[in-house]
Scaffold this motif. Structure first.
Motif, mmCIF file in Angstrom:
data_model
loop_
_atom_site.group_PDB
_atom_site.id
_atom_site.type_symbol
_atom_site.label_atom_id
_atom_site.label_comp_id
_atom_site.label_asym_id
_atom_site.label_seq_id
_atom_site.Cartn_x
_atom_site.Cartn_y
_atom_site.Cartn_z
ATOM 1 N N ARG A 15 0.101 5.398 -8.032
ATOM 2 C CA ARG A 15 -0.216 4.369 -7.589
ATOM 3 C C ARG A 15 -1.491 5.581 -7.705
ATOM 4 O O ARG A 15 -1.951 6.666 -6.625
ATOM 5 C CB ARG A 15 1.183 4.560 -6.744
ATOM 6 C CG ARG A 15 0.803 5.548 -4.899
ATOM 7 C CD ARG A 15 2.173 5.052 -3.939
ATOM 8 N NE ARG A 15 2.720 5.833 -3.495
ATOM 9 C CZ ARG A 15 4.421 5.902 -3.809
ATOM 10 N NH1 ARG A 15 5.082 4.943 -4.138
ATOM 11 N NH2 ARG A 15 4.950 7.148 -3.617
ATOM 12 N N MET A 75 0.465 -0.500 -5.545
ATOM 13 C CA MET A 75 1.209 0.430 -6.298
ATOM 14 C C MET A 75 1.339 -1.325 -7.804
ATOM 15 O O MET A 75 1.967 -2.120 -7.859
ATOM 16 C CB MET A 75 2.719 0.364 -6.287
ATOM 17 C CG MET A 75 2.689 1.428 -5.259
ATOM 18 S SD MET A 75 3.969 1.544 -3.639
ATOM 19 C CE MET A 75 5.087 1.823 -5.407
ATOM 20 N N VAL A 87 1.025 -0.448 0.028
ATOM 21 C CA VAL A 87 1.848 -0.022 1.116
ATOM 22 C C VAL A 87 1.183 0.892 2.185
ATOM 23 O O VAL A 87 0.716 2.020 1.621
ATOM 24 C CB VAL A 87 3.261 0.499 0.488
ATOM 25 C CG1 VAL A 87 3.505 1.715 -0.481
ATOM 26 C CG2 VAL A 87 4.475 1.290 1.391
ATOM 27 N N PHE A 96 1.803 3.658 4.527
ATOM 28 C CA PHE A 96 3.164 4.581 5.137
ATOM 29 C C PHE A 96 2.390 5.804 6.267
ATOM 30 O O PHE A 96 1.351 6.237 6.144
ATOM 31 C CB PHE A 96 4.038 5.074 4.357
ATOM 32 C CG PHE A 96 3.258 5.818 3.589
ATOM 33 C CD1 PHE A 96 2.796 5.156 2.197
ATOM 34 C CD2 PHE A 96 2.863 7.434 3.234
ATOM 35 C CE1 PHE A 96 2.469 6.067 1.213
ATOM 36 C CE2 PHE A 96 2.515 8.394 2.633
ATOM 37 C CZ PHE A 96 2.213 7.581 1.280
ATOM 38 N N CYS A 108 6.510 11.782 0.810
ATOM 39 C CA CYS A 108 6.304 11.306 -0.961
ATOM 40 C C CYS A 108 4.659 11.766 -0.575
ATOM 41 O O CYS A 108 3.916 11.253 -0.861
ATOM 42 C CB CYS A 108 6.352 10.130 -0.327
ATOM 43 S SG CYS A 108 7.669 9.406 -0.466
ATOM 44 N N GLY A 122 9.243 6.485 -5.436
ATOM 45 C CA GLY A 122 9.264 4.597 -5.461
ATOM 46 C C GLY A 122 8.247 4.133 -6.713
ATOM 47 O O GLY A 122 6.667 4.179 -6.731
HETATM 48 O O1 LIG Z 1 7.707 2.854 -3.221
HETATM 49 C C1 LIG Z 1 7.519 3.070 -1.444
HETATM 50 O O2 LIG Z 1 7.382 1.603 -1.794
HETATM 51 C C2 LIG Z 1 7.470 4.526 -0.453
HETATM 52 C C3 LIG Z 1 6.528 4.129 0.513
HETATM 53 C C4 LIG Z 1 6.423 4.749 1.861
HETATM 54 C C5 LIG Z 1 6.503 6.148 0.783
HETATM 55 C C6 LIG Z 1 6.468 6.032 -0.451
HETATM 56 N N1 LIG Z 1 6.776 4.999 -1.320
#
Ligand SMILES: O=C(O)[C@@H]1CCCCN1
Ligand SMILES: NC(=O)c1ccc[n+]([C@@H]2O[C@H](COP(=O)([O-])OP(=O)(O)OC[C@H]3O[C@@H](n4cnc5c(N)ncnc54)[C@H](O)[C@@H]3O)[C@@H](O)[C@H]2O)c1
Length: 300
Positions: free
Chosen positions: A46, A61, A76, A78, A227, A292
């Motif tokens: 990503r 992503m 996303v 975060f 992450c 993820g």
């Molecule tokens: O793949 C995801 O959805 C997450 C969201 C939060 C941070 C890391 N990855």
């Protein structure tokens, strides 16, 4: 003429998406991903845009499943939230495209997708890697992922005891009420982890909350938070003692502080284990570092 775009809200996703469908489909998707065959699936690491002012990130992503002709992107945001913040720490949206024309066919709320997909992949890691007679299940963190992990782990496995620890006791107590099952609220992470066979870390921490000296040899850890390349949930002792599995080797090399900063070698992707090209060593202490991936399938 292009089809009408549909909007699928959170409630609808909740009704449509079930772990019993999700787990086998995710096993297939993880296996395909690990083959690295661009004729089957194209899913780059990503791209992440820092939102420095807000202590957050936007992750993009995209993925294309060639045979199924499914083109999707999850977006996303975060954030690293202070204790007591009432703002959400993760928000996401998933777009489904018509791969031939390029128009968007569906916009889906990503909250439930993220909660269930992430927990289902951790459950797959536990299925493959947890010790044969796992009795004690511990969750560190008491937010949204804690709840989805509780649900799928207690539905999939039979534990004698479930424990939770969070940095604020009120959150653990709220979690225990929402869980609809017996949960022991622990006063410290060490108490929660002592003797546990399966440990899930689902915190917003950027420094270790789980230390190798607490972890029972042979336990399985699914590490879901941290992450970013400079964030940690696990200490070096645990990372070095454990055999380390990931969802994506490239993703881990770019984003997993626990892998990058401890300097450990990744042993396998879950998809490699599912494909039979790497073995699962459930007798060892194992860490599944989750970041993820985007895993798509057609709902039937
Ligand atoms: O793949 C995801 O959805 C997450 C969201 C939060 C941070 C890391 N990855
Ligand atoms: N690997 C993946 O695919 C994936 C998917 C979604 C979310 N995540 C990550 O998982 C984590 C949990 O997500 P969520 O949606 O449950 O978040 P949430 O905000 O709902 O819950 C986070 C929990 O962590 C606790 N916490 C926060 N900072 C902490 C700290 N410094 N030390 C100890 N505990 C702390 C909070 O009190 C809360 O209980 C986040 O880091 C998120 O980015 C990963």
């Amino acid at each position: 003429m292009a089809e009408q775009m549909v909007i699928i809200g959170n409630h609808e996703v909740q009704v449509l998406l079930h772990y019993k469908d999700l787990i086998p489909r995710l096993e297939v998707a993880l296996g395909k991903f690990s083959k690295r065959d661009s004729a089957e699936i194209i899913q780059p690491v990503r791209s992440t845009v820092p939102l420095q002012r807000y202590n957050g990130f936007l992750g993009l992503m995209p993925a294309y499943l060639v045979h199924e002709d499914i083109l999707c992107t999850k977006m996303v945001c975060f954030y690293k939230r202070d204790s007591g913040s009432t703002l959400p720490s993760t928000q996401s949206t998933v777009l489904l495209f018509d791969p031939e024309h390029g128009n968007v066919k569906a916009v889906m709320d990503g909250e439930v997708i993220t909660a269930k997909r992430t927990a289902a992949v951790s459950a797959i890691s536990a299925k493959l890697l947890m010790p044969a007679r796992a009795e004690v299940f511990t969750i560190l963190g008491a937010g949204q992922q804690a709840l989805s992990h509780y649900i799928v782990f207690t539905e999939t496995f039979s534990f004698k005891e479930v424990r939770v620890w969070s940095r604020r006791r009120e959150s653990s107590e709220r979690f225990a009420q929402a869980a609809h099952g017996p949960v022991r609220v622990c006063g410290s992470a060490e108490e929660a982890v002592n003797g546990a066979d399966v440990i899930v870390t689902v915190t917003g921490a950027s420094e270790p909350v789980l230390f190798g000296q607490w972890v029972k040899p042979g336990a399985h850890v699914a590490a879901v938070g941290a992450c970013r390349p400079d964030w940690r949930e696990l200490d070096d002792v645990l990372m070095r003692e454990a055999e380390v599995y990931v969802d994506s080797r490239e993703g881990a090399g770019a984003e997993a502080g626990d892998v990058i900063l401890s300097g450990v070698q990744v042993y396998a992707e879950l998809g490699e284990v599912l494909n039979g090209t790497r073995s699962a060593h459930r007798e060892k202490t194992t860490v599944f570092k989750s970041l993820g991936t985007v895993s798509y399938f057609r709902h039937q």
